[in-house]
Enzyme design. Sequence first.
Site, PDB file in Angstrom:
ATOM      1  N   ASP A  24      47.874  23.320  35.195  1.00 42.49           N
ATOM      2  CA  ASP A  24      47.087  24.504  34.805  1.00 42.49           C
ATOM      3  C   ASP A  24      46.579  24.234  33.393  1.00 42.49           C
ATOM      4  OD1 ASP A  24      46.185  26.929  33.823  1.00 42.49           O
ATOM      5  OD2 ASP A  24      47.751  28.104  34.802  1.00 42.49           O
ATOM      6  N   LYS A  58      38.021  29.815  28.156  1.00 38.95           N
ATOM      7  CA  LYS A  58      38.828  29.635  26.932  1.00 38.95           C
ATOM      8  C   LYS A  58      38.180  28.520  26.104  1.00 38.95           C
ATOM      9  CE  LYS A  58      43.004  31.572  29.027  1.00 38.95           C
ATOM     10  NZ  LYS A  58      42.930  31.593  30.485  1.00 38.95           N
ATOM     11  N   THR A  73      40.849  28.220  33.974  1.00 38.27           N
ATOM     12  CA  THR A  73      39.834  29.233  33.743  1.00 38.27           C
ATOM     13  C   THR A  73      38.670  28.528  33.046  1.00 38.27           C
ATOM     14  OG1 THR A  73      40.987  29.804  31.707  1.00 38.27           O
ATOM     15  CG2 THR A  73      41.351  31.245  33.603  1.00 38.27           C
ATOM     16  N   TYR A 132      25.369  38.056  48.109  1.00 39.88           N
ATOM     17  CA  TYR A 132      26.627  37.685  48.789  1.00 39.88           C
ATOM     18  C   TYR A 132      26.509  36.282  49.364  1.00 39.88           C
ATOM     19  CZ  TYR A 132      30.410  41.021  49.181  1.00 39.88           C
ATOM     20  OH  TYR A 132      31.515  41.762  48.929  1.00 39.88           O
ATOM     21  N   ARG A 167      33.855  34.266  32.192  1.00 38.04           N
ATOM     22  CA  ARG A 167      35.184  34.496  32.764  1.00 38.04           C
ATOM     23  C   ARG A 167      35.154  34.104  34.225  1.00 38.04           C
ATOM     24  NH1 ARG A 167      38.142  37.501  29.048  1.00 38.04           N
ATOM     25  NH2 ARG A 167      39.841  37.417  30.526  1.00 38.04           N
ATOM     26  N   GLU A 202      29.499  34.361  51.068  1.00 34.05           N
ATOM     27  CA  GLU A 202      30.777  33.865  51.607  1.00 34.05           C
ATOM     28  C   GLU A 202      30.579  32.526  52.296  1.00 34.05           C
ATOM     29  OE1 GLU A 202      32.746  36.835  53.969  1.00 34.05           O
ATOM     30  OE2 GLU A 202      32.782  38.217  52.285  1.00 34.05           O
TER      31      GLU A 202
HETATM   32  N1  DSN Z   1      45.814  35.804  29.555  1.00 30.96           N
HETATM   33  C1  DSN Z   1      45.681  34.383  29.300  1.00 30.96           C
HETATM   34  C2  DSN Z   1      46.070  34.037  27.906  1.00 30.96           C
HETATM   35  O1  DSN Z   1      45.818  34.827  27.011  1.00 30.96           O
HETATM   36  O2  DSN Z   1      46.610  32.966  27.667  1.00 30.96           O
HETATM   37  C3  DSN Z   1      46.397  33.589  30.297  1.00 30.96           C
HETATM   38  O3  DSN Z   1      46.133  34.039  31.565  1.00 30.96           O
END
Ligand code: DSN
Length: 426
Positions: A202, A231, A228, A56, A237, A58
Site C-alpha cells: 500500500d 497524496k 491513492t 456511466y 481523490r 460499468e
Molecule cells: N486518511 C489517510 C491518511 O491521512 O493517511 C489514509 O487513508
Amino acid sequence: MHDPSLSHLTGQDPELAGLVEAEARRQHDKIRLIASENYVSAAVLEATGSVLTNKYSEGYAGRRYYEGQQNIDPIETLAIERAKALFGAEHANVQPYSGSPANLAVYLAFAEPGDPVMGLSLPMGGHLTHGWSVSATGKWFTPVRYEVRADTGRIDMDQVRDLARKERPKVIWCGGTAIPRTIDFAAFAEIAREVGAVLAADIAHIAGLIAGGAHPSPVGHADVITTTTHKTLRGPRGAMILSTAEHAAAVDKAVFPGLQGGPHNHTTAGIAVALREAARPDFTDYAHLVVANAKALAEALLERGYDLISGGTDNHLILIDLTGKGVPGKPAAQALDRAGIELNHNAVPFDPRKPFDPSGLRLGTAAITTRGVTPDRMPRIAEWIDDIVRATARGEDQAEKEERRVAAEIRELLAGYPMPGWAPVP
Ligand code: DSN
C-alpha cells in the site's frame, strides 16, 4: 477570485460558492502539513470538474454495460497506460473509488473470509484496512499484526518473519499511514514468498516519491500494489491498483463487478492528467524536494528538542511524540491549526493515550513543496511549531496571543508562494 471562476455556482448557489471560496482561502493561508494532502494543478481541477461526471461506464474499455463510451474508453486507457509506464507495472486498474475500496479489492481477489491476513498495527503506522479491529477487514478476516521496534521506531522485520511463518497469512500488507522510514519491499517479498502469501504494497503515502525516484519501488517485489492518487502523487481523490500480469484478471474482477459499479470518469481523467504531470522531469525534482524539506524540518525540530519516531525521516512524513512537551497531540494540533499550521494529531507507537486523544503529531511536506517552499524555510516553520506547542503547554491566554502572531506571519510568508487553482483577490 477563483481561477477558474465560480461564476455559475456563485449565481445559482451563493451559499455553497461562498464555502468553496472560503476553503480556497483557508488552503491558501495555511501551512498545510497534513501528510496525506496536497494541491492539485489547475489542469487536474479542470478534468475532475468536467462533463465526464455525467457518464456511466460499468465494465472496462471495450466491454461496457452502457453505450456512448467513445470518449470514456480512450480516457481510461490513457490513465491505465500512463500508470503502467510511470511505475513500470504490467497491469493497472484505475477504477477504485479511493484507497479503502482498492484495499478491499485486494482481499476479494486473494483471500477468503476468515483467512489470516497480516499488516502493520494501526497505532504503529498501519492503515485501518490492513486488518484493524474496527474495520471490515479486521472483522471478516483473521488479523495478524506486526509492529515497530520500541528501540528504533522502525518496522520489526524479525517479527514480520516469525509471525508469517507461524500464522501463514494469505496476504501480507506493507506500507501504511505513519511510516517515516523507507519500506524494504525486497525483505517483505522474501518473507511473503517463503510462506506463500500474496505481498500487497500500500504505497498511498509514497506513490509520488516512488514515481519521482525518491523512494524505492515495490514493482518487481510486490504481487499487487494499491495507492491513492491524491497524496504525494498529487492527483485527484481516487486510487489505483497495480499488479503483475499474472494477477490482472483477479484484480479487475474484484474491482468490477466484485465491489464497485460505474467508475468515476471525471476522477479517472484527473488521474490521467496527474500521471502525465508525474512523468515530467520537474516532478522528479518535486519528489526529491519533498524529501529534502521533510529532512530539513525534522532536523530543525530535533534541534528544538522534539522526539521524532525513528529519530527522523527518509520520506515526506514526520511523526512527533509530544510526551515530553507537556501537551498531548490533539490540543497541540488544534492550537497549531488556529495559528495557521494544519496537521493532525496521531498515535505514536506504544501510545498509552487513546486514538482520539493521542500523544503525537503527524506532519508531511508534500503540499508545502507544491507551493514552492524550500528547505531554508524549515527552521522558521519549526520555530513557529515550537512557539505554539510551548504556548499551549503554558496556558490559554498566552497561547491565543501567540496563535494570532504566528498566523499573521504565516499569511505574510505564504503570499509569496502561489497556490495552484486559486489566487487571492489583488
Ligand atoms: N486518511 C489517510 C491518511 O491521512 O493517511 C489514509 O487513508
